[in-house]
Design a protein around this motif. Structure first.
Motif, PDB file in Angstrom:
ATOM      1  N   GLY A 174      -9.463  38.570  38.707  1.00 53.22           N
ATOM      2  CA  GLY A 174      -9.101  37.596  37.678  1.00 53.22           C
ATOM      3  C   GLY A 174     -10.065  37.613  36.505  1.00 53.22           C
ATOM      4  O   GLY A 174      -9.648  37.477  35.347  1.00 53.22           O
ATOM      5  N   VAL A 175     -11.344  37.810  36.786  1.00 48.00           N
ATOM      6  CA  VAL A 175     -12.332  37.913  35.714  1.00 48.00           C
ATOM      7  C   VAL A 175     -12.042  39.171  34.891  1.00 48.00           C
ATOM      8  O   VAL A 175     -12.115  39.156  33.661  1.00 48.00           O
ATOM      9  CB  VAL A 175     -13.771  37.939  36.284  1.00 48.00           C
ATOM     10  CG1 VAL A 175     -14.791  38.187  35.183  1.00 48.00           C
ATOM     11  CG2 VAL A 175     -14.085  36.637  37.024  1.00 48.00           C
ATOM     12  N   TRP A 176     -11.694  40.250  35.553  1.00 50.85           N
ATOM     13  CA  TRP A 176     -11.377  41.508  34.866  1.00 50.85           C
ATOM     14  C   TRP A 176     -10.164  41.331  33.945  1.00 50.85           C
ATOM     15  O   TRP A 176     -10.172  41.778  32.811  1.00 50.85           O
ATOM     16  CB  TRP A 176     -11.106  42.603  35.896  1.00 50.85           C
ATOM     17  CG  TRP A 176     -10.883  43.960  35.289  1.00 50.85           C
ATOM     18  CD1 TRP A 176     -11.833  44.887  34.995  1.00 50.85           C
ATOM     19  CD2 TRP A 176      -9.624  44.534  34.911  1.00 50.85           C
ATOM     20  NE1 TRP A 176     -11.244  46.007  34.451  1.00 50.85           N
ATOM     21  CE2 TRP A 176      -9.883  45.818  34.387  1.00 50.85           C
ATOM     22  CE3 TRP A 176      -8.311  44.092  34.965  1.00 50.85           C
ATOM     23  CZ2 TRP A 176      -8.883  46.654  33.922  1.00 50.85           C
ATOM     24  CZ3 TRP A 176      -7.311  44.927  34.506  1.00 50.85           C
ATOM     25  CH2 TRP A 176      -7.600  46.189  33.994  1.00 50.85           C
TER      26      TRP A 176
ATOM     27  N   GLN B 165     -23.518  35.968  31.997  1.00 49.11           N
ATOM     28  CA  GLN B 165     -23.694  36.477  30.633  1.00 49.11           C
ATOM     29  C   GLN B 165     -22.627  37.521  30.291  1.00 49.11           C
ATOM     30  O   GLN B 165     -22.924  38.553  29.693  1.00 49.11           O
ATOM     31  CB  GLN B 165     -25.083  37.084  30.490  1.00 49.11           C
ATOM     32  CG  GLN B 165     -26.188  36.106  30.780  1.00 49.11           C
ATOM     33  CD  GLN B 165     -27.557  36.772  30.873  1.00 49.11           C
ATOM     34  OE1 GLN B 165     -27.694  37.982  30.793  1.00 49.11           O
ATOM     35  NE2 GLN B 165     -28.569  35.950  31.049  1.00 49.11           N
ATOM     36  N   LEU B 166     -21.390  37.258  30.656  1.00 48.09           N
ATOM     37  CA  LEU B 166     -20.304  38.200  30.389  1.00 48.09           C
ATOM     38  C   LEU B 166     -20.199  38.495  28.893  1.00 48.09           C
ATOM     39  O   LEU B 166     -20.288  37.581  28.070  1.00 48.09           O
ATOM     40  CB  LEU B 166     -18.967  37.636  30.857  1.00 48.09           C
ATOM     41  CG  LEU B 166     -18.660  37.708  32.340  1.00 48.09           C
ATOM     42  CD1 LEU B 166     -17.337  36.989  32.626  1.00 48.09           C
ATOM     43  CD2 LEU B 166     -18.596  39.133  32.833  1.00 48.09           C
ATOM     44  N   PRO B 167     -20.016  39.764  28.549  1.00 44.94           N
ATOM     45  CA  PRO B 167     -19.829  40.095  27.130  1.00 44.94           C
ATOM     46  C   PRO B 167     -18.499  39.531  26.624  1.00 44.94           C
ATOM     47  O   PRO B 167     -17.534  39.420  27.381  1.00 44.94           O
ATOM     48  CB  PRO B 167     -19.827  41.629  27.114  1.00 44.94           C
ATOM     49  CG  PRO B 167     -19.597  42.062  28.505  1.00 44.94           C
ATOM     50  CD  PRO B 167     -20.007  40.936  29.408  1.00 44.94           C
ATOM     51  N   PRO B 168     -18.434  39.169  25.348  1.00 43.02           N
ATOM     52  CA  PRO B 168     -17.214  38.552  24.822  1.00 43.02           C
ATOM     53  C   PRO B 168     -16.042  39.514  24.678  1.00 43.02           C
ATOM     54  O   PRO B 168     -14.888  39.106  24.777  1.00 43.02           O
ATOM     55  CB  PRO B 168     -17.642  38.022  23.451  1.00 43.02           C
ATOM     56  CG  PRO B 168     -18.841  38.826  23.083  1.00 43.02           C
ATOM     57  CD  PRO B 168     -19.506  39.225  24.365  1.00 43.02           C
TER      58      PRO B 168
ATOM     59  N   ARG C  18     -16.306  43.586  28.976  1.00 39.77           N
ATOM     60  CA  ARG C  18     -16.212  42.741  30.172  1.00 39.77           C
ATOM     61  C   ARG C  18     -15.601  43.517  31.329  1.00 39.77           C
ATOM     62  O   ARG C  18     -16.095  43.472  32.453  1.00 39.77           O
ATOM     63  CB  ARG C  18     -15.375  41.493  29.879  1.00 39.77           C
ATOM     64  CG  ARG C  18     -15.327  40.524  31.064  1.00 39.77           C
ATOM     65  CD  ARG C  18     -14.353  39.374  30.874  1.00 39.77           C
ATOM     66  NE  ARG C  18     -12.979  39.852  30.991  1.00 39.77           N
ATOM     67  CZ  ARG C  18     -12.096  39.853  30.004  1.00 39.77           C
ATOM     68  NH1 ARG C  18     -12.407  39.398  28.829  1.00 39.77           N
ATOM     69  NH2 ARG C  18     -10.868  40.320  30.199  1.00 39.77           N
ATOM     70  N   ARG C  19     -14.552  44.249  31.055  1.00 36.58           N
ATOM     71  CA  ARG C  19     -13.882  45.002  32.114  1.00 36.58           C
ATOM     72  C   ARG C  19     -14.788  46.083  32.697  1.00 36.58           C
ATOM     73  O   ARG C  19     -14.807  46.290  33.907  1.00 36.58           O
ATOM     74  CB  ARG C  19     -12.581  45.601  31.596  1.00 36.58           C
ATOM     75  CG  ARG C  19     -11.512  44.545  31.425  1.00 36.58           C
ATOM     76  CD  ARG C  19     -10.203  45.115  30.976  1.00 36.58           C
ATOM     77  NE  ARG C  19      -9.172  44.081  31.044  1.00 36.58           N
ATOM     78  CZ  ARG C  19      -7.906  44.293  30.763  1.00 36.58           C
ATOM     79  NH1 ARG C  19      -7.498  45.497  30.400  1.00 36.58           N
ATOM     80  NH2 ARG C  19      -7.039  43.304  30.850  1.00 36.58           N
TER      81      ARG C  19
END
Length: 111
Positions: A18-20, A63-66, A71-72
């Motif tokens: 889901g985050v991906w 700290q996920l990139p925007p 992000r993926r």
């Protein structure tokens, strides 16, 4: 409710999917993944190396990139790391374990 480490890896990997994907549930999925990782740290950090990898994973998720592409790429690395840790802890995939059991009992079950 406290779960054992065996029951945490499959939901974690599903949440990381889901985050991906991103979308409107990105923040919620990220929060759930971080909470699950922290629970695994408490239950399964049998070595300093594993604890360090899990902690680094939590930090990366915080700290996920925007950008979607970045992000993926990061989430794909995280999933690979989680699967590696899962294997090092001897925690199998629930579906795989069921398949092995059915294969082992196949002849006996057939009669």
């Amino acid at each position: 409710m406290v779960m054992n480490r065996y029951a945490l890896f499959t939901p974690l990997i599903n949440t990381l999917r889901g985050v991906w994907r991103g979308g409107r549930d990105l923040e919620t999925d990220t929060y759930i993944a971080i909470a699950t990782l922290r629970e695994i740290v408490a239950l399964a950090a049998t070595s300093h190396d594993i604890a360090e990898q899990l902690t680094r994973t939590v930090t990366e998720l915080q700290q996920l990139p925007p950008g979607e592409r970045e992000r993926r790429i990061l989430v794909e690395r995280i999933v690979s790391r989680v699967k590696s840790i899962q294997g090092r802890l001897g925690v199998g995939d629930e579906r795989g374990e069921i398949g092995k059991l059915n294969s082992a009992l196949g002849e006996r079950r057939a009669g």
